[in-house]
Design an enzyme around this catalytic site. Structure first.
Site, PDB file in Angstrom:
ATOM      1  N   ARG A 293       0.861  -1.206   0.000  1.00 39.80           N
ATOM      2  CA  ARG A 293       0.000   0.000   0.000  1.00 39.80           C
ATOM      3  C   ARG A 293       0.885   1.240   0.000  1.00 39.80           C
ATOM      4  NH1 ARG A 293      -1.290   1.671   4.619  1.00 39.80           N
ATOM      5  NH2 ARG A 293      -2.136  -0.274   5.402  1.00 39.80           N
TER       6      ARG A 293
ATOM      7  N   TYR B  37     -16.921  18.383 -13.483  1.00 44.04           N
ATOM      8  CA  TYR B  37     -17.267  16.970 -13.675  1.00 44.04           C
ATOM      9  C   TYR B  37     -18.268  16.544 -12.576  1.00 44.04           C
ATOM     10  CZ  TYR B  37     -16.732  11.925 -13.781  1.00 44.04           C
ATOM     11  OH  TYR B  37     -16.987  10.576 -13.845  1.00 44.04           O
TER      12      TYR B  37
ATOM     13  N   LYS C  65      -9.079   7.850 -18.844  1.00 43.37           N
ATOM     14  CA  LYS C  65      -9.371   8.445 -20.147  1.00 43.37           C
ATOM     15  C   LYS C  65      -8.111   8.410 -21.034  1.00 43.37           C
ATOM     16  CE  LYS C  65     -13.148   9.157 -17.829  1.00 43.37           C
ATOM     17  NZ  LYS C  65     -13.425  10.369 -17.056  1.00 43.37           N
TER      18      LYS C  65
ATOM     19  N   ASP D 133      -7.778  19.843 -13.026  1.00 44.22           N
ATOM     20  CA  ASP D 133      -8.126  18.510 -13.528  1.00 44.22           C
ATOM     21  C   ASP D 133      -7.796  18.532 -15.019  1.00 44.22           C
ATOM     22  OD1 ASP D 133      -9.400  16.302 -14.651  1.00 44.22           O
ATOM     23  OD2 ASP D 133     -11.039  16.329 -13.209  1.00 44.22           O
TER      24      ASP D 133
HETATM   25  C1  PLP Z   1     -13.913  10.649 -15.691  1.00 46.70           C
HETATM   26  C2  PLP Z   1     -13.496  11.917 -15.043  1.00 46.70           C
HETATM   27  C3  PLP Z   1     -13.213  11.977 -13.667  1.00 46.70           C
HETATM   28  C4  PLP Z   1     -13.402  10.798 -12.743  1.00 46.70           C
HETATM   29  O1  PLP Z   1     -12.504   9.789 -12.979  1.00 46.70           O
HETATM   30  P1  PLP Z   1     -12.776   8.230 -12.676  1.00 46.70           P
HETATM   31  O2  PLP Z   1     -11.547   7.591 -13.164  1.00 46.70           O
HETATM   32  O3  PLP Z   1     -14.021   7.852 -13.407  1.00 46.70           O
HETATM   33  O4  PLP Z   1     -12.969   8.126 -11.179  1.00 46.70           O
HETATM   34  C5  PLP Z   1     -12.767  13.194 -13.157  1.00 46.70           C
HETATM   35  N1  PLP Z   1     -12.636  14.282 -13.926  1.00 46.70           N
HETATM   36  C6  PLP Z   1     -12.921  14.270 -15.245  1.00 46.70           C
HETATM   37  C7  PLP Z   1     -12.763  15.506 -16.039  1.00 46.70           C
HETATM   38  C8  PLP Z   1     -13.365  13.092 -15.846  1.00 46.70           C
HETATM   39  O5  PLP Z   1     -13.663  13.075 -17.158  1.00 46.70           O
END
Ligand code: PLP
Length: 388
Positions: free
Chosen positions: A45, A97, A194, A169
């Site tokens: 961890r 988001y 993504k 982000d």
């Molecule tokens: C998908 C997404 C998230 C969340 O991420 P997960 O991997 O689904 O927990 C956060 N910010 C943005 C801009 C996203 O597209």
């Protein structure tokens, strides 16, 4: 050395065997020579060599000091919010988001952390909304799904003068296109689900800090809260990052062609893509991004959910699904999918109409993707004639 060479050669060759691919250390613990004497790893961890290879790589890619890998994008966001304490405030981009909105509002508000949502594409509004309690500014640029752009450098200056942290982000742009830490941000987070992983085959999150001091704080939270990324998923993200630059370049080229095609269709009202000169924030996007990205959104001349629903269900190559950033193209209807929990007036204020369709443009040949949309929009045109 150029960026792509640097990235590929930052991935270490295995010292023990010479393996050119990072080994997957599928282990929970590490044998110690004496109590407290070990090779830098004691419990998985706290640290794992495969995860560490990814964490070191993402720090280099984002031009930061320290990187950390989490079990999801939301776990990464959660770790950043845990830097705050009761009474602190977050100033966040208004079309944030949905999962981050849910986390801030429904989890952290009850611990006494307040959130102000502001249109951060307007610098004046950012300045006006900061209070002495604001400790964190939260940006996404571009946003989802209308691809609004905020001036990261200008907001970083404001954050610095007000002694609060700026976190970006960077999921939509990806580090192949935008480096928020270079523009003055303190922290970058990613949903590595993504573009970083890029193949729609895992859930993962990343935090990168500009300074080692902030990095140590995130590391403490990562270990204390425990939402770490598993070794195999870490390996997959490393593999994704190896081709990130190539993929993002091609995603963007395809998306630009599709945005230009959509802008010429009578059945389409608005096209949202930062690479179009008609986009409200095109100039800032051009200043801070290398590529304009693979996400395109559009709405219809007749704002009808049924027609939009028919479009997203009829494409051949664009598969109907949430998420983005993978090699295969996706299509979705935010009002019924990603934005269903948002009341419709608020959704409309953010520009997300019932007929707004979001595309995650993949790596198929652009000609085929355009032909796919052309055929579906052509069929819709006939139904428009019947409706009018
Ligand atoms: C998908 C997404 C998230 C969340 O991420 P997960 O991997 O689904 O927990 C956060 N910010 C943005 C801009 C996203 O597209």
């Amino acid at each position: 050395m150029q960026e792509q060479t640097k990235i590929l050669h930052h991935i270490p060759v295995d010292k023990l065997t010479g393996a050119i691919s990072v080994p997957i250390y599928q282990t929970s613990t590490f044998v110690q020579e004496e109590p407290g004497v070990h090779k830098g790893f004691d419990y998985a961890r706290s640290n794992n060599p495969t995860r560490k290879a990814l964490e070191d790589l993402i720090a280099v890619l984002e031009h930061g000091s320290n990187g950390y890998a989490f079990a999801s994008g939301l776990a990464a966001i959660d770790a950043v919010v845990k830097l705050l304490k009761t009474g602190d405030e977050i100033l966040a981009v208004d079309d944030i988001y949905g999962g981050a909105f849910r986390l801030f509002t429904h989890i952290y508000q009850k611990f006494g952390i307040k959130v102000n949502y502001v249109d951060t594409s307007n610098i004046k509004k950012v300045e006006e909304a900061i209070t002495p309690q604001t400790k964190l500014i939260w940006l996404e640029s571009p946003t989802n799904p209308t691809l609004k752009i905020s001036d990261i450098e200008a907001i970083a200056k404001i954050a610095k003068s007000k002694h609060c942290l700026l976190c970006v982000d960077n999921t939509f742009a990806s580090p192949a296109s935008q480096k928020p830490l270079e523009l003055g941000a303190d922290i970058v987070v990613h949903s590595a689900t993504k573009y970083l992983s890029g193949h729609s085959d895992l859930i993962a999150g990343i935090v990168v800090t500009r300074t080692p001091e902030l990095g140590e704080k995130i590391k403490f939270i990562q270990n204390a809260s425990g939402a770490i990324l598993a070794p195999f998923d870490s390996w997959l993200v490393i593999r994704g990052i190896e081709t990130l630059q190539l993929r993002v370049r091609q995603h963007s080229e395809n998306a630009q062609a599709i945005a230009e095609f959509l802008a010429k269709q009578d059945v389409v009202q608005n096209v949202y893509y930062p690479g179009l000169p008609s986009h409200h924030n095109h100039a800032i996007a051009k200043k801070q991004q290398k590529y304009f990205g693979g996400v395109v959104a559009f709405d219809l001349a007749i704002d009808d959910k049924e027609i939009a629903s028919k479009i997203v269900s009829s494409t051949t190559y664009f598969k109907l699904a949430e998420s983005l950033g993978g090699v295969k193209s996706l299509i979705c209807l935010p009002c019924e999918m990603t934005h269903k929990s948002i009341p419709s007036e608020i959704r409309y204020q953010a520009g997300v109409k019932d007929s707004l369709i979001r595309l995650s443009v993949g790596l198929e040949d652009a000609e085929d993707l355009i032909a796919d949309l052309k055929q579906v929009l052509g069929a819709i045109k006939t139904s428009f004639v019947h409706t009018v």
